[in-house]
Design a protein around this motif. Structure first.
Motif, PDB file in Angstrom:
ATOM      1  N   ASN A  76     -71.760-100.926-142.696  1.00  0.00           N
ATOM      2  CA  ASN A  76     -71.123-102.242-142.677  1.00  0.00           C
ATOM      3  C   ASN A  76     -70.588-102.593-141.289  1.00  0.00           C
ATOM      4  OD1 ASN A  76     -69.031-100.371-142.694  1.00  0.00           O
ATOM      5  ND2 ASN A  76     -67.653-101.695-143.886  1.00  0.00           N
ATOM      6  N   GLY A  77     -71.210-102.060-140.250  1.00  0.00           N
ATOM      7  CA  GLY A  77     -70.778-102.347-138.885  1.00  0.00           C
ATOM      8  C   GLY A  77     -71.157-103.757-138.460  1.00  0.00           C
ATOM      9  N   VAL A  78     -70.251-104.427-137.764  1.00  0.00           N
ATOM     10  CA  VAL A  78     -70.459-105.797-137.300  1.00  0.00           C
ATOM     11  C   VAL A  78     -70.680-105.795-135.792  1.00  0.00           C
ATOM     12  CG1 VAL A  78     -69.435-108.096-137.071  1.00  0.00           C
ATOM     13  CG2 VAL A  78     -69.052-106.761-139.156  1.00  0.00           C
ATOM     14  N   GLY A  79     -71.753-106.414-135.344  1.00  0.00           N
ATOM     15  CA  GLY A  79     -72.016-106.563-133.921  1.00  0.00           C
ATOM     16  C   GLY A  79     -71.554-107.926-133.445  1.00  0.00           C
ATOM     17  N   ILE A  80     -70.852-107.966-132.330  1.00  0.00           N
ATOM     18  CA  ILE A  80     -70.249-109.203-131.839  1.00  0.00           C
ATOM     19  C   ILE A  80     -70.788-109.517-130.451  1.00  0.00           C
ATOM     20  CG2 ILE A  80     -68.080-110.365-131.264  1.00  0.00           C
ATOM     21  CD1 ILE A  80     -66.716-108.301-133.176  1.00  0.00           C
ATOM     22  N   ILE A  81     -71.470-110.653-130.334  1.00  0.00           N
ATOM     23  CA  ILE A  81     -71.932-111.132-129.035  1.00  0.00           C
ATOM     24  C   ILE A  81     -70.812-111.966-128.426  1.00  0.00           C
ATOM     25  CG2 ILE A  81     -73.647-112.501-127.805  1.00  0.00           C
ATOM     26  CD1 ILE A  81     -75.575-111.994-130.104  1.00  0.00           C
ATOM     27  N   GLY A  82     -70.239-111.503-127.332  1.00  0.00           N
ATOM     28  CA  GLY A  82     -69.138-112.210-126.701  1.00  0.00           C
ATOM     29  C   GLY A  82     -69.554-113.583-126.196  1.00  0.00           C
ATOM     30  N   GLY A  83     -68.599-114.491-126.177  1.00  0.00           N
ATOM     31  CA  GLY A  83     -68.874-115.857-125.771  1.00  0.00           C
ATOM     32  C   GLY A  83     -68.615-116.114-124.304  1.00  0.00           C
ATOM     33  N   VAL A  84     -68.546-117.399-123.962  1.00  0.00           N
ATOM     34  CA  VAL A  84     -68.300-117.806-122.582  1.00  0.00           C
ATOM     35  C   VAL A  84     -66.951-117.291-122.107  1.00  0.00           C
ATOM     36  CG1 VAL A  84     -67.981-119.792-121.068  1.00  0.00           C
ATOM     37  CG2 VAL A  84     -69.744-119.840-122.839  1.00  0.00           C
ATOM     38  N   LEU A  98     -57.224-108.728-138.147  1.00  0.00           N
ATOM     39  CA  LEU A  98     -56.174-109.301-138.991  1.00  0.00           C
ATOM     40  C   LEU A  98     -56.685-109.556-140.402  1.00  0.00           C
ATOM     41  CD1 LEU A  98     -53.369-110.659-139.376  1.00  0.00           C
ATOM     42  CD2 LEU A  98     -54.416-112.778-138.576  1.00  0.00           C
ATOM     43  N   TRP A  99     -57.827-110.225-140.525  1.00  0.00           N
ATOM     44  CA  TRP A  99     -58.347-110.550-141.851  1.00  0.00           C
ATOM     45  C   TRP A  99     -58.862-109.315-142.579  1.00  0.00           C
ATOM     46  CZ3 TRP A  99     -56.825-114.736-144.003  1.00  0.00           C
ATOM     47  CH2 TRP A  99     -56.572-115.888-143.239  1.00  0.00           C
ATOM     48  N   SER A 100     -59.346-108.335-141.842  1.00  0.00           N
ATOM     49  CA  SER A 100     -59.844-107.125-142.501  1.00  0.00           C
ATOM     50  C   SER A 100     -58.721-106.226-142.983  1.00  0.00           C
ATOM     51  CB  SER A 100     -60.761-106.338-141.554  1.00  0.00           C
ATOM     52  OG  SER A 100     -60.034-105.831-140.448  1.00  0.00           O
ATOM     53  N   SER A 101     -57.514-106.437-142.450  1.00  0.00           N
ATOM     54  CA  SER A 101     -56.379-105.606-142.857  1.00  0.00           C
ATOM     55  C   SER A 101     -55.569-106.230-143.982  1.00  0.00           C
ATOM     56  CB  SER A 101     -55.463-105.347-141.649  1.00  0.00           C
ATOM     57  OG  SER A 101     -54.903-106.561-141.166  1.00  0.00           O
ATOM     58  N   ARG A 102     -55.990-107.406-144.462  1.00  0.00           N
ATOM     59  CA  ARG A 102     -55.299-108.046-145.571  1.00  0.00           C
ATOM     60  C   ARG A 102     -55.535-107.270-146.861  1.00  0.00           C
ATOM     61  NH1 ARG A 102     -53.856-113.530-144.649  1.00  0.00           N
ATOM     62  NH2 ARG A 102     -53.138-113.630-142.491  1.00  0.00           N
ATOM     63  N   ALA A 307     -64.616-115.035-138.917  1.00  0.00           N
ATOM     64  CA  ALA A 307     -64.031-113.707-139.109  1.00  0.00           C
ATOM     65  C   ALA A 307     -63.937-113.359-140.591  1.00  0.00           C
ATOM     66  CB  ALA A 307     -62.651-113.644-138.456  1.00  0.00           C
ATOM     67  N   ARG A 308     -63.486-114.300-141.420  1.00  0.00           N
ATOM     68  CA  ARG A 308     -63.387-114.038-142.861  1.00  0.00           C
ATOM     69  C   ARG A 308     -64.761-113.768-143.473  1.00  0.00           C
ATOM     70  NH1 ARG A 308     -59.045-118.036-142.637  1.00  0.00           N
ATOM     71  NH2 ARG A 308     -60.599-119.701-142.818  1.00  0.00           N
ATOM     72  N   SER A 309     -65.769-114.511-143.027  1.00  0.00           N
ATOM     73  CA  SER A 309     -67.119-114.302-143.544  1.00  0.00           C
ATOM     74  C   SER A 309     -67.650-112.926-143.147  1.00  0.00           C
ATOM     75  CB  SER A 309     -68.059-115.394-143.022  1.00  0.00           C
ATOM     76  OG  SER A 309     -67.670-116.667-143.503  1.00  0.00           O
ATOM     77  N   ALA A 310     -67.351-112.499-141.917  1.00  0.00           N
ATOM     78  CA  ALA A 310     -67.781-111.175-141.467  1.00  0.00           C
ATOM     79  C   ALA A 310     -67.098-110.080-142.279  1.00  0.00           C
ATOM     80  CB  ALA A 310     -67.477-111.007-139.976  1.00  0.00           C
ATOM     81  N   VAL A 311     -65.811-110.257-142.556  1.00  0.00           N
ATOM     82  CA  VAL A 311     -65.076-109.280-143.361  1.00  0.00           C
ATOM     83  C   VAL A 311     -65.623-109.243-144.784  1.00  0.00           C
ATOM     84  CG1 VAL A 311     -62.827-108.753-144.379  1.00  0.00           C
ATOM     85  CG2 VAL A 311     -62.974-109.434-141.976  1.00  0.00           C
ATOM     86  N   LYS A 312     -65.898-110.409-145.328  1.00  0.00           N
ATOM     87  CA  LYS A 312     -66.455-110.481-146.688  1.00  0.00           C
ATOM     88  C   LYS A 312     -67.800-109.758-146.746  1.00  0.00           C
ATOM     89  CE  LYS A 312     -67.667-113.807-150.321  1.00  0.00           C
ATOM     90  NZ  LYS A 312     -67.728-115.257-150.661  1.00  0.00           N
ATOM     91  N   TRP A 313     -68.644-110.005-145.741  1.00  0.00           N
ATOM     92  CA  TRP A 313     -69.928-109.304-145.691  1.00  0.00           C
ATOM     93  C   TRP A 313     -69.722-107.799-145.609  1.00  0.00           C
ATOM     94  CZ3 TRP A 313     -71.741-105.808-142.293  1.00  0.00           C
ATOM     95  CH2 TRP A 313     -73.069-105.388-142.490  1.00  0.00           C
ATOM     96  N   ASN A 315     -67.189-105.928-146.480  1.00  0.00           N
ATOM     97  CA  ASN A 315     -66.649-105.355-147.718  1.00  0.00           C
ATOM     98  C   ASN A 315     -67.741-105.240-148.778  1.00  0.00           C
ATOM     99  OD1 ASN A 315     -64.104-105.160-146.607  1.00  0.00           O
ATOM    100  ND2 ASN A 315     -63.400-107.114-147.447  1.00  0.00           N
ATOM    101  N   THR A 316     -68.637-106.227-148.810  1.00  0.00           N
ATOM    102  CA  THR A 316     -69.739-106.179-149.771  1.00  0.00           C
ATOM    103  C   THR A 316     -70.736-105.091-149.410  1.00  0.00           C
ATOM    104  OG1 THR A 316     -69.511-108.558-150.180  1.00  0.00           O
ATOM    105  CG2 THR A 316     -71.572-107.530-150.860  1.00  0.00           C
ATOM    106  N   ALA A 317     -71.043-104.981-148.111  1.00  0.00           N
ATOM    107  CA  ALA A 317     -72.019-103.983-147.659  1.00  0.00           C
ATOM    108  C   ALA A 317     -71.496-102.578-147.837  1.00  0.00           C
ATOM    109  CB  ALA A 317     -72.375-104.238-146.190  1.00  0.00           C
ATOM    110  N   ASN A 318     -70.172-102.436-147.791  1.00  0.00           N
ATOM    111  CA  ASN A 318     -69.576-101.106-147.891  1.00  0.00           C
ATOM    112  C   ASN A 318     -69.499-100.653-149.333  1.00  0.00           C
ATOM    113  OD1 ASN A 318     -68.400 -98.835-146.684  1.00  0.00           O
ATOM    114  ND2 ASN A 318     -66.333 -99.581-147.067  1.00  0.00           N
TER     115      ASN A 318
END
Length: 318
Positions: A76-84, A98-102, A307-313, A315-318
């Protein structure tokens, strides 16, 4: 080659690995104490003094190679492409943690970050109006190579916390076999779940949208909102010229209060036009208003939805 452990507010510890041309950050321990710069509901990046120099020293330009080791082993690892903006990338990491620790979740979400500060704002804004030119090709190739690197590093889902980069979403995701969350889709779907009712008779539910000229011209926010049945209210040309652009200039001059006042005028203008809520789709305007400002309750930060969508994904993948 270097490899060291960095203590950070985003997780208990963060490992930093790389070479002079390649850097990756990934978390491996859960957040177990309060975040350093979360003001209740909102992070106010305009009050942060030390992060820019920190991020500049850690987020090195990336030249990616396929020989890099797999940094994450979790499914359930999330890859993040940094922005400008490197600072905006760091703020997104805070949001993700923050959202993953709720709800008592002490494990958090494993993630890898790849950031390249050499991709300046000018390169993005010039290429995102039309990706048919050389600049657009180079930027999309650069971001796609980062996506591939994150896949090779063990990421099982990709996110890109940068509004204007999503103008090249189709090119960046070309050949991608992993879930790649789209920020506009995430915020549009969340707003759909709220169940707003129209504020004007004979009209649909209206959502306000404030963003940079490049993001508005790219049109992906408007498209995704329309797909969910929303009408979209945007600043007219006069508002862009007299309010939004001057607000951006105020920020560059460090006139935070001036930028806040102009942003308030722009938000109120959309609310008067019967918008149920206003999306602030701009890195510059992110967290500009203080958390206790009366207008904050009418505003939506798309990066929270991402961020919430990534956490939801995760949690589901895990």
């Amino acid at each position: 080659m270097f490899n060291f452990i960095m203590k950070t507010s985003m997780s208990k510890y963060m490992q930093v690995t790389g070479t002079p041309h390649h850097l990756v950050l990934y978390s491996f321990s859960a957040l177990n104490y309060p975040l350093k710069f979360v003001n209740n509901k909102h992070i106010n990046k305009h009050n942060i003094k030390s992060l820019p120099s920190l991020s500049s020293s850690l987020m090195l330009s990336a030249r990616l190679d396929s020989a890099s080791c797999c940094a994450l082993r979790q499914n359930n690892g999330v890859g993040i492409i940094g922005g400008v903006s490197v600072l905006s990338t760091l703020i997104f990491l805070e949001k993700l943690v923050l959202w993953s620790s709720r709800n008592g979740n002490n494990n958090g979400v494993p993630f890898i970050v790849c950031s390249d500060p050499t991709l300046r704002q000018e390169a993005y804004t010039s290429s995102c109006y039309s990706n048919t030119g050389l600049d657009g090709f180079l930027v999309s190739e650069n971001l796609r190579s980062k996506r591939v690197f994150l896949e090779q590093g063990g990421a099982r889902c990709i996110v890109m916390p940068c509004h204007v980069s999503h103008a090249l979403y189709g090119e960046i995701t070309l050949g991608c076999g992993l879930p790649f969350l789209h920020v506009a889709q995430c915020v549009a779907m969340e707003l759909k779940e709220v169940g707003f009712r129209p504020l004007e008779a004979g009209c649909g539910v209206k959502v306000g949208l404030i963003a940079s000229e490049a993001t508005l011209m790219a049109g992906f926010y408007q498209q995704e909102l329309h797909n969910q049945g929303f009408e979209v209210a945007m600043p007219d040309k006069a508002t862009m010229e007299r309010i939004i652009k001057p607000a951006m200039k105020c920020l560059k001059k460090k006139d935070i209060e001036g930028a806040r006042n102009l942003l308030r005028v722009a938000i109120q203008g959309l609310l008067v036009r019967a918008a149920n809520t206003v999306i602030l789709a701009s890195d510059e305007l992110q967290c500009l208003l203080p958390y206790d400002d009366p207008l904050v309750k009418y505003c939506v930060d798309p990066m929270d939805a991402l961020a919430r969508s990534a956490v939801k994904w995760a949690n589901t993948a895990n």
